[in-house]
Motif scaffolding. Structure first.
Motif: not given
Length: 189
Positions: A140-168
């Protein structure tokens, strides 16, 4: 890539049309009472004791062949469709989708998400990950691009500190492979 997909779709369509044409010819000849698949053997229809014997074996053979042609054609089409989706996703996300299921298990993705094709990935904490390429946004916060998805997978909390997804903390190459896999899913069950 698109031309390859269209080529295999055309081959599958040709199989289906050929099979339908053969079935229509057999059924038409049967209705007329002549030719292949008419149901009667010409040698048995002359004078002599008893009525002519129907020969349904030829009709069954023709219908069996029709089913076989349709099954092979549609199987080839769906197989090539899944292969072309994986190749498209690998090109788009610069990763290797074949490595992703093992990576997703090793990094705990399967514990929180339902991910088709990943053994044991039936988690309900996070969203199901089928159809990622169809979504407009990631979390709900990042436009869906391959780069953004890979970034989210690596470090979701740097994008949204309140997410339940951990920093992998996975490597960029591993995140690219997981993103490529998720893009290749295309809402498969």
């Amino acid at each position: 890539m698109s031309s390859m997909r269209h080529r295999y779709a055309a081959v599958a369509a040709a199989f289906l049309l050929g099979a339908a044409g053969a079935a229509a010819a057999v059924l038409s000849a049967r209705r007329r009472g002549s030719g292949f698949g008419s149901g009667f053997d010409a040698a048995d229809s002359g004078p002599g004791p008893g009525p002519a014997r129907p020969h349904y074996a030829r009709m069954g053979l023709a219908l069996g062949l029709l089913v076989l042609v349709v099954a092979v054609g549609s199987g080839a089409y769906w197989y090539e469709r899944s292969r072309s989706a994986e190749a498209w996703a690998a090109t788009l996300a610069a990763g290797d989708p074949g490595r992703a299921p093992m990576l997703m298990i090793r990094n705990g993705c399967a514990g929180c998400h339902t991910i088709p094709g990943v053994p044991g990935a039936r988690g309900t904490v996070g969203p199901g990950l089928a159809g990622m390429s169809d979504r407009g946004f990631i979390a709900g916060v990042l436009p869906n691009t391959p780069e953004n998805l890979a970034r989210w997978i690596r470090d979701a909390r740097s994008i949204n500190p309140h997410t339940a997804m951990p920093t992998t903390g996975v490597s960029e190459a591993d995140a690219d492979s997981m993103a490529a896999y998720l893009y290749a899913l295309q809402r498969r069950p």
